[in-house]
Design an enzyme around this catalytic site. Sequence first.
Site, PDB file in Angstrom:
ATOM      1  N   PRO A  10       0.792  -1.231   0.000  1.00 22.63           N
ATOM      2  CA  PRO A  10       0.000   0.000   0.000  1.00 22.63           C
ATOM      3  C   PRO A  10       0.828   1.286   0.000  1.00 22.63           C
ATOM      4  O   PRO A  10       1.879   1.349   0.632  1.00 22.63           O
ATOM      5  CB  PRO A  10      -0.829  -0.104   1.288  1.00 22.63           C
ATOM      6  N   ASN A  11       0.308   2.244  -0.728  1.00 18.99           N
ATOM      7  CA  ASN A  11       0.856   3.617  -0.829  1.00 18.99           C
ATOM      8  C   ASN A  11       2.131   3.718  -1.664  1.00 18.99           C
ATOM      9  O   ASN A  11       2.629   4.820  -1.895  1.00 18.99           O
ATOM     10  CB  ASN A  11       1.095   4.237   0.566  1.00 18.99           C
ATOM     11  N   ARG A  18       5.217  10.941  -2.536  1.00 19.34           N
ATOM     12  CA  ARG A  18       4.987  10.585  -1.129  1.00 19.34           C
ATOM     13  C   ARG A  18       6.262  10.775  -0.301  1.00 19.34           C
ATOM     14  O   ARG A  18       7.274  10.113  -0.557  1.00 19.34           O
ATOM     15  CB  ARG A  18       4.584   9.108  -1.071  1.00 19.34           C
ATOM     16  N   TYR A  23      11.385   8.555   0.994  1.00 20.94           N
ATOM     17  CA  TYR A  23      11.310   7.511  -0.044  1.00 20.94           C
ATOM     18  C   TYR A  23      11.943   7.912  -1.376  1.00 20.94           C
ATOM     19  O   TYR A  23      11.979   7.101  -2.301  1.00 20.94           O
ATOM     20  CB  TYR A  23       9.844   7.111  -0.260  1.00 20.94           C
ATOM     21  N   ASN A  75       7.959  -5.657  -1.284  1.00 21.39           N
ATOM     22  CA  ASN A  75       7.954  -4.580  -0.309  1.00 21.39           C
ATOM     23  C   ASN A  75       6.524  -4.527   0.224  1.00 21.39           C
ATOM     24  O   ASN A  75       5.634  -3.956  -0.421  1.00 21.39           O
ATOM     25  CB  ASN A  75       8.336  -3.240  -0.942  1.00 21.39           C
ATOM     26  N   ALA A  78       3.258  -0.908   4.581  1.00 25.56           N
ATOM     27  CA  ALA A  78       2.700  -0.921   5.942  1.00 25.56           C
ATOM     28  C   ALA A  78       2.266  -2.322   6.380  1.00 25.56           C
ATOM     29  O   ALA A  78       2.254  -2.629   7.590  1.00 25.56           O
ATOM     30  CB  ALA A  78       1.528   0.046   6.021  1.00 25.56           C
ATOM     31  N   GLU A  99      12.633  -9.518   1.163  1.00 25.69           N
ATOM     32  CA  GLU A  99      11.838  -8.375   1.653  1.00 25.69           C
ATOM     33  C   GLU A  99      12.659  -7.104   1.418  1.00 25.69           C
ATOM     34  O   GLU A  99      13.811  -7.033   1.819  1.00 25.69           O
ATOM     35  CB  GLU A  99      11.578  -8.587   3.156  1.00 25.69           C
ATOM     36  N   HIS A 101      12.773  -2.786   1.613  1.00 21.06           N
ATOM     37  CA  HIS A 101      12.225  -1.493   2.058  1.00 21.06           C
ATOM     38  C   HIS A 101      13.109  -0.384   1.507  1.00 21.06           C
ATOM     39  O   HIS A 101      14.342  -0.483   1.579  1.00 21.06           O
ATOM     40  CB  HIS A 101      12.188  -1.399   3.587  1.00 21.06           C
ATOM     41  N   LEU A 102      12.472   0.644   0.987  1.00 19.65           N
ATOM     42  CA  LEU A 102      13.235   1.788   0.477  1.00 19.65           C
ATOM     43  C   LEU A 102      13.958   2.508   1.617  1.00 19.65           C
ATOM     44  O   LEU A 102      15.130   2.865   1.505  1.00 19.65           O
ATOM     45  CB  LEU A 102      12.277   2.768  -0.217  1.00 19.65           C
ATOM     46  N   ARG A 108      13.746   4.272  12.096  1.00 20.18           N
ATOM     47  CA  ARG A 108      12.510   5.056  12.136  1.00 20.18           C
ATOM     48  C   ARG A 108      11.703   4.723  13.401  1.00 20.18           C
ATOM     49  O   ARG A 108      12.286   4.308  14.402  1.00 20.18           O
ATOM     50  CB  ARG A 108      11.718   4.790  10.844  1.00 20.18           C
TER      51      ARG A 108
HETATM   52  C1  DQA Z   1       8.382   0.868   3.611  1.00 20.89           C
HETATM   53  C2  DQA Z   1       8.535   1.062   5.119  1.00 20.89           C
HETATM   54  C3  DQA Z   1       7.201   0.826   5.811  1.00 20.89           C
HETATM   55  O1  DQA Z   1       7.347   1.001   7.207  1.00 20.89           O
HETATM   56  C4  DQA Z   1       6.170   1.814   5.315  1.00 20.89           C
HETATM   57  O2  DQA Z   1       4.905   1.551   5.911  1.00 20.89           O
HETATM   58  C5  DQA Z   1       6.069   1.866   3.844  1.00 20.89           C
HETATM   59  C6  DQA Z   1       7.277   1.749   3.031  1.00 20.89           C
HETATM   60  C7  DQA Z   1       9.680   1.233   2.844  1.00 20.89           C
HETATM   61  O3  DQA Z   1       9.778   0.869   1.680  1.00 20.89           O
HETATM   62  O4  DQA Z   1      10.570   1.880   3.410  1.00 20.89           O
HETATM   63  O5  DQA Z   1       4.992   2.089   3.275  1.00 20.89           O
HETATM   64  O6  DQA Z   1       8.104  -0.484   3.349  1.00 20.89           O
END
Ligand code: DQA
Length: 147
Positions: A10-11, A18, A23, A75, A78, A99, A101-102, A108
Amino acid sequence: MKNILVLHGPNLNLLGSREPDVYGRITLNEINERLTKLAEKNGASLFCFQSNAEDQLVERVQQACADGTQFIIINPAAFTHTSVALRDALAAVALPFIEVHLSNVFARETFRKESFFSDLAIGVISGLGASGYEFAVQFALHHKNQA
Ligand code: DQA
């Protein structure tokens, strides 16, 4: 031919606009194009799928079982920190996955340090921006699935 599936949670469709400080400015389309070219250059095929809905991602993982996918790069965004359903889907299909994550989730908020996926993953790449996906594809290209 190696078949790689890249899943975005998501997102991530909002990448580019964003929270660019977190990111970056690269869009999801740009990332997907880069990864597709990288795979094709190496004689592999790569399919990308993004959804904001947990059930859609679960369905796509289940499909991977039957469509010849050999490696998943995900990825979960959330859902990393919330989704038992997506974790269970990955466990069920038993395909190797990385897995990604950017951002560096460990630098964080505390809730981002918990992942429902990391212990099942071959590995985790966090904090390297869009390059993280490219390193994951490089690994996937050379990974030998167990017979
Ligand atoms: C994320 C990190 C997650 O905590 C966050 O909710 C995201 C992006 C990242 O790519 O850094 O939506 O997965």
